[in-house]
Design a protein around this motif. Structure first.
Motif, PDB file in Angstrom:
ATOM      1  N   HIS A 113      23.513  13.840  10.393  1.00 60.46           N
ATOM      2  CA  HIS A 113      24.910  14.240  10.529  1.00 60.46           C
ATOM      3  C   HIS A 113      25.511  13.646  11.800  1.00 60.46           C
ATOM      4  CE1 HIS A 113      23.658  17.490   7.717  1.00 60.46           C
ATOM      5  NE2 HIS A 113      24.902  17.354   7.287  1.00 60.46           N
ATOM      6  N   SER A 140      30.763  13.355   9.054  1.00 60.06           N
ATOM      7  CA  SER A 140      30.136  12.531   8.034  1.00 60.06           C
ATOM      8  C   SER A 140      28.625  12.703   8.104  1.00 60.06           C
ATOM      9  CB  SER A 140      30.507  11.057   8.223  1.00 60.06           C
ATOM     10  OG  SER A 140      30.020  10.578   9.458  1.00 60.06           O
ATOM     11  N   ALA A 141      27.960  12.337   7.014  1.00 57.37           N
ATOM     12  CA  ALA A 141      26.510  12.482   6.941  1.00 57.37           C
ATOM     13  C   ALA A 141      25.941  11.393   6.045  1.00 57.37           C
ATOM     14  CB  ALA A 141      26.128  13.860   6.411  1.00 57.37           C
ATOM     15  N   SER A 142      24.657  11.082   6.268  1.00 58.66           N
ATOM     16  CA  SER A 142      23.946  10.107   5.453  1.00 58.66           C
ATOM     17  C   SER A 142      22.639  10.714   4.976  1.00 58.66           C
ATOM     18  CB  SER A 142      23.658   8.826   6.238  1.00 58.66           C
ATOM     19  OG  SER A 142      24.845   8.170   6.603  1.00 58.66           O
ATOM     20  N   VAL A 179      18.963   9.626   4.034  1.00 59.92           N
ATOM     21  CA  VAL A 179      18.107   8.481   4.354  1.00 59.92           C
ATOM     22  C   VAL A 179      16.748   8.668   3.705  1.00 59.92           C
ATOM     23  CG1 VAL A 179      17.135   7.081   6.215  1.00 59.92           C
ATOM     24  CG2 VAL A 179      19.315   8.265   6.558  1.00 59.92           C
ATOM     25  N   SER A 192      19.760   4.254   2.124  1.00 64.50           N
ATOM     26  CA  SER A 192      20.524   5.446   2.475  1.00 64.50           C
ATOM     27  C   SER A 192      21.831   5.432   1.709  1.00 64.50           C
ATOM     28  CB  SER A 192      20.784   5.509   3.982  1.00 64.50           C
ATOM     29  OG  SER A 192      21.605   4.424   4.379  1.00 64.50           O
ATOM     30  N   ILE A 193      22.448   6.597   1.600  1.00 66.38           N
ATOM     31  CA  ILE A 193      23.772   6.708   1.007  1.00 66.38           C
ATOM     32  C   ILE A 193      24.632   7.563   1.935  1.00 66.38           C
ATOM     33  CG2 ILE A 193      23.036   6.424  -1.385  1.00 66.38           C
ATOM     34  CD1 ILE A 193      23.263   9.479  -1.687  1.00 66.38           C
ATOM     35  N   THR A 194      25.916   7.279   1.920  1.00 69.91           N
ATOM     36  CA  THR A 194      26.864   8.082   2.687  1.00 69.91           C
ATOM     37  C   THR A 194      27.336   9.245   1.827  1.00 69.91           C
ATOM     38  OG1 THR A 194      27.588   6.146   3.927  1.00 69.91           O
ATOM     39  CG2 THR A 194      29.053   8.063   3.934  1.00 69.91           C
ATOM     40  N   MET A 195      27.241  10.439   2.355  1.00 73.91           N
ATOM     41  CA  MET A 195      27.638  11.626   1.621  1.00 73.91           C
ATOM     42  C   MET A 195      29.160  11.785   1.669  1.00 73.91           C
ATOM     43  SD  MET A 195      24.563  12.670   0.878  1.00 73.91           S
ATOM     44  CE  MET A 195      24.685  14.391   0.401  1.00 73.91           C
ATOM     45  N   PRO A 207      32.635  13.067   2.732  1.00 76.70           N
ATOM     46  CA  PRO A 207      32.934  13.481   4.105  1.00 76.70           C
ATOM     47  C   PRO A 207      33.357  14.942   4.218  1.00 76.70           C
ATOM     48  CG  PRO A 207      34.757  12.227   3.203  1.00 76.70           C
ATOM     49  CD  PRO A 207      33.663  12.181   2.172  1.00 76.70           C
TER      50      PRO A 207
END
Length: 391
Positions: A280, A286-288, A290, A308-311, A313
């Protein structure tokens, strides 16, 4: 224009394709298994009697279970919380709601005004516990069949501090699809000041519990599962591993930074074990997610970053559970994090809720809008017409 054949000339005979009714059941099964989706298999079964007969055969359903991943259709917490549209599993979830009793109302409770609560789910089965009972129930909500397991051995229950059951994966070579095994991690005080957890395994074939000859101090009795192994957090940088294929245990290191964060373990594709954690950045809301995959064997294990992916927001995310190939996460609004919900909570929390992530592809979908629950149990299943009787 071709010239007409002359009298007496030989005419070439071209063999016409064999009608589908002349194909063997194995070839028909191969054709069905090659279809791109479970929906296509279901539609094909309604178009031709031969296809319908193949799909109805338990041997085909066993092959399907080995070849295809059962979709995550929702999760259990007292009752069933289905995947909602536009989640790809929403049609299957609706079909299961119509066909199955996922509130387990058919189970008799040992005390009035109490109920059994789900603790783990796998291969269409659910293991449930009860606050007023030292036993567990394994149930198939689709067939509404269940089996009350015998209590653990007296010497284990007499000194138990905590216990947590978990279902072991079905064996691919098991001819009886109703055979199953249940593990149970039992924590007790081995010596003054020394708390250990010892695993027991119940077999539906023998009807008895057996004790595995080892124990460990673990932080959580509920394990993760991936690629034939169960994992418990042993220390901040070490995992305690039970390899059911070799029926042995070992220790595996946790990659740097993962042990300090919330993490889960699941299959990451191609028969590899993955460890997943959330990173985070509060200032950016924002968060990823991994992922790193395990390489090597035995004591020579090392981890490699996979992706990884971006969650979405503006949410604080946490893991709500994991099956062998799916992750379940909950997102709550970052600006409401740590504050009690009010009447405007869901309005302000729009876009947050529960999310599923396929652990091999990292494909993310929203399951439903819901406040965080204490212990959600991910539930995977095939459509009812493709399910085996499991008890």
């Amino acid at each position: 224009m071709a010239a007409p054949a002359q009298p007496g000339a030989e005419v070439a005979v071209v063999d016409s394709p064999a009608p589908i009714s002349h194909l063997t059941e194995d070839l028909l099964a191969d054709i069905l298994l090659s279809l791109p989706s479970l929906d296509d298999i279901g539609r094909a079964a309604t178009t031709w009697p031969e296809f319908r007969d193949v799909v109805a055969d338990p041997s085909f359903k066993r092959r399907l279970r080995r070849a295809r991943r059962a979709p995550l259709v929702g999760f259990l917490f007292c009752t069933f919380h289905p995947a909602e549209s536009p989640h790809s599993s929403a049609p299957c979830a609706r079909a299961l709601e119509r066909a199955a009793d996922l509130s387990f109302s058919y189970l008799h409770s040992p005390q009035p005004f109490t109920r059994w609560h789900p603790l783990d789910a796998r291969d269409g089965r659910v293991v449930l516990g009860h606050a007023w009972s030292a036993s567990f129930v394994v149930s198939d909500p689709l067939s509404r069949r269940s089996l009350l397991l015998p209590p653990l051995p007296d010497q284990a229950l007499a000194v138990a501090l905590r216990q947590h059951p978990f279902l072991l994966p079905a064996k691919d070579d098991e001819p009886d699809e109703t055979a199953f095994e249940v593990g149970c991690m039992v924590e007790y005080e081995h010596e003054p000041g020394l708390v250990v957890a010892v695993p027991f395994v119940y077999s539906s074939t023998t009807g008895q519990w057996s004790k595995l000859l080892w124990g460990a101090t673990v932080t959580d009795l509920k394990p993760f599962y991936a690629c034939g192994c169960f994992y418990w957090k042993f220390t901040p940088d070490t995992l305690f591993v039970l390899d059911r294929r070799a029926n042995e245990f070992r220790l595996v290191s946790i990659p740097a930074l993962y042990g300090d964060n919330d993490f889960v373990i699941a299959e990451a594709g191609e028969g590899r074990t993955g460890i997943f954690t959330l990173l985070h950045i509060d200032s950016l809301a924002s968060a990823s997610l991994v992922c790193a995959v395990m390489n090597g064997e035995g004591n020579a294990v090392w981890w490699q970053f996979k992706g990884s992916i971006t969650m979405p927001p503006h949410c604080i995310y946490s893991f709500a559970g994991a099956s062998d190939r799916h992750l379940l996460l909950h997102g709550s609004p970052w600006h409401l994090h740590g504050t009690p919900p009010d009447e405007n909570y869901f309005f302000n929390a729009r876009g947050c809720g529960y999310f599923s992530v396929e652990s091999d592809t990292l494909k993310m979908e929203k399951v439903c809008d819901l406040e965080p629950l204490v212990a959600a149990v991910p539930y995977t299943s095939f459509p009812p017409s493709l399910c085996l009787t499991t008890i």
